[in-house]
Motif scaffolding. Sequence first.
Motif, mmCIF file in Angstrom:
data_model
loop_
_atom_site.group_PDB
_atom_site.id
_atom_site.type_symbol
_atom_site.label_atom_id
_atom_site.label_comp_id
_atom_site.label_asym_id
_atom_site.label_seq_id
_atom_site.Cartn_x
_atom_site.Cartn_y
_atom_site.Cartn_z
ATOM 1 N N ILE A 15 0.868 -1.188 0.000
ATOM 2 C CA ILE A 15 0.000 0.000 0.000
ATOM 3 C C ILE A 15 0.897 1.228 0.000
ATOM 4 N N GLU A 50 -10.617 -2.471 -1.437
ATOM 5 C CA GLU A 50 -10.572 -3.933 -1.332
ATOM 6 C C GLU A 50 -9.474 -4.498 -0.439
ATOM 7 N N ARG A 189 -5.743 13.437 -1.351
ATOM 8 C CA ARG A 189 -4.606 12.757 -0.727
ATOM 9 C C ARG A 189 -3.247 13.370 -1.072
ATOM 10 N N LEU A 196 2.070 7.385 -5.751
ATOM 11 C CA LEU A 196 1.392 6.311 -6.496
ATOM 12 C C LEU A 196 1.821 6.325 -7.956
ATOM 13 N N PHE A 200 3.369 3.121 -9.916
ATOM 14 C CA PHE A 200 2.797 2.539 -11.131
ATOM 15 C C PHE A 200 3.775 2.667 -12.305
ATOM 16 N N VAL A 232 -7.560 5.981 -7.648
ATOM 17 C CA VAL A 232 -6.272 5.301 -7.854
ATOM 18 C C VAL A 232 -6.317 4.416 -9.100
HETATM 19 N N1 LIG Z 1 -2.641 2.793 -1.667
HETATM 20 C C1 LIG Z 1 -2.505 2.026 -2.752
HETATM 21 N N2 LIG Z 1 -1.283 1.570 -3.114
HETATM 22 C C2 LIG Z 1 -1.135 0.817 -4.218
HETATM 23 N N3 LIG Z 1 -2.128 0.452 -5.033
HETATM 24 C C3 LIG Z 1 -3.363 0.872 -4.733
HETATM 25 C C4 LIG Z 1 -3.621 1.670 -3.572
HETATM 26 N N4 LIG Z 1 -4.936 1.925 -3.509
HETATM 27 C C5 LIG Z 1 -5.483 1.323 -4.585
HETATM 28 N N5 LIG Z 1 -4.556 0.686 -5.318
HETATM 29 C C6 LIG Z 1 -4.817 -0.037 -6.575
HETATM 30 O O1 LIG Z 1 -5.859 0.658 -7.246
HETATM 31 C C7 LIG Z 1 -6.771 -0.249 -7.857
HETATM 32 C C8 LIG Z 1 -8.187 0.005 -7.353
HETATM 33 O O2 LIG Z 1 -8.320 -0.427 -6.007
HETATM 34 P P1 LIG Z 1 -9.621 -1.201 -5.476
HETATM 35 O O3 LIG Z 1 -9.352 -1.677 -4.108
HETATM 36 O O4 LIG Z 1 -10.055 -2.206 -6.486
HETATM 37 O O5 LIG Z 1 -10.648 0.021 -5.441
HETATM 38 P P2 LIG Z 1 -12.178 0.038 -4.987
HETATM 39 O O6 LIG Z 1 -12.529 -1.323 -4.495
HETATM 40 O O7 LIG Z 1 -12.248 1.092 -3.924
HETATM 41 O O8 LIG Z 1 -12.953 0.423 -6.206
HETATM 42 C C9 LIG Z 1 -6.249 -1.634 -7.552
HETATM 43 O O9 LIG Z 1 -5.461 -2.055 -8.641
HETATM 44 C C10 LIG Z 1 -5.367 -1.423 -6.331
HETATM 45 O O10 LIG Z 1 -4.353 -2.383 -6.269
#
Ligand SMILES: Nc1ncnc2c1ncn2[C@@H]1O[C@H](COP(=O)(O)OP(=O)(O)O)[C@@H](O)[C@H]1O
Length: 413
Positions: A15, A50, A189, A196, A200, A232
């Motif tokens: 994270i 998630e 944020r 981030l 990526f 994100v």
């Molecule tokens: N803090 C974070 N660090 C790294 N990757 C993140 C972070 N927050 C979200 N992601 C990435 O962003 C994408 C969307 O996250 P997800 O949990 O599916 O969002 P949501 O369920 O809120 O729609 C995923 O690929 C996740 O791995």
Amino acid sequence: MNTTELQKTKQRYNIVGNSDGLNRALDVALQVAPTDLSVLIIGESGVGKEIIPRVIHDNSPRRREKYFAINCGSIPEGTIDSELFGHEKGSFTGAIGESEGYFGIANKGTIFLDEVGELPIATQARLLRVLETGEYIRVGGQEIRKTDVRIVAATNVNMRKAISEGKFREDLFYRLNTIPIQMPPLRDRGEDILLLFRLFAMQMAEKYHLPKITLTEEARQILLQYKWPGNVRQLKNITEQMSILSEKREIDADTLLHFIPRDQDSTQLAPIQSGGTHSYESEREILYKILYELRGNVSDLRRDLTNVRKQLEESRQLNGASGFQPAPQTVSNLPATANKQPITPTRTIEPVEDAEAEEISEPETLNLNDIGKQLVEKALERNNGNRKKAALELGISDRTLYRRIRQYGLDKD
Ligand SMILES: Nc1ncnc2c1ncn2[C@@H]1O[C@H](COP(=O)(O)OP(=O)(O)O)[C@@H](O)[C@H]1O
Ligand SMILES: [Mg+2]
């Protein structure tokens, strides 16, 4: 906030980010993990909801049991009850064999209900029942079954609106929302956006065997001010597209604007908010609930220990001077605190109140009664003295609330 624990969690789950909003969400997740309290994760699509239920499950006493993530929005309405609660043989066309359903299989574990706002009304009734009593009936069945499942749910829809439109049951909302965790939108944020982007950009360079992309100062400013309606997830997608498609490896403002969608809604640049909508009051209340639940667990343990001592004492007296030592298996007759009951939210915020537990003195630093009283007072205040609504919000029955009101002397004001 335990920063070491927070950093360790971020590393473990990959994270990225250090904004207050993200840290707060993770901190509440870690604190609530050891309890059985229901958690509702609230946040726009793509904010990273998630990962939270996983963190909660892995840090809970249920970590070695099953964990299921179920997307309520992706299961057709006709089969969702059977998927969640199982069905009996022949209960509907195509039900050749019987099935156990997630609530049966996940006994003693955790279920993550993603997009919980999408649950059909009939399924909401079944879910409420299993949350309140730990009981459920398979589709086409008669037999009442028991299960002990901890629920973490997530939503990106405005639940209050869904309730007012009759799409979501208010009582179920309060049950699920015992501990709310707000995941902040990416635009709030700040520097996390750049962290981030860097993550990526690195991932994509590795994935496609290309040099890593970077940003000019101007492009950085645009990223920081963009509204990020897809949060994100959108940042990840755009970084991926630029990594593959841009010839320049240092992305400038022009190139960036080329990749950011131009439709009216999403091109708006938003000023970065510093504090978000966080309220200190509600955070304190969440911590109280967790504390209250944890203290309940400690009291249960103490009570069990007292029973153990009593039993040992009795067996010692029975065996007199013969020097008999109780066999180790005596332990299996003792109350098992850890998996004692199915999840019943009512239990989670009630103080232990039988005579035995009251014999045990609480350390003075932590007054359970004060915490309980404050929770009740606040709930009554928020609901303008409406006891029925306050009970709902607290996840306790009306009767229990009346008892609490009397117990804390709140009826004398
Ligand atoms: N803090 C974070 N660090 C790294 N990757 C993140 C972070 N927050 C979200 N992601 C990435 O962003 C994408 C969307 O996250 P997800 O949990 O599916 O969002 P949501 O369920 O809120 O729609 C995923 O690929 C996740 O791995
Ligand atoms: Mg999601």
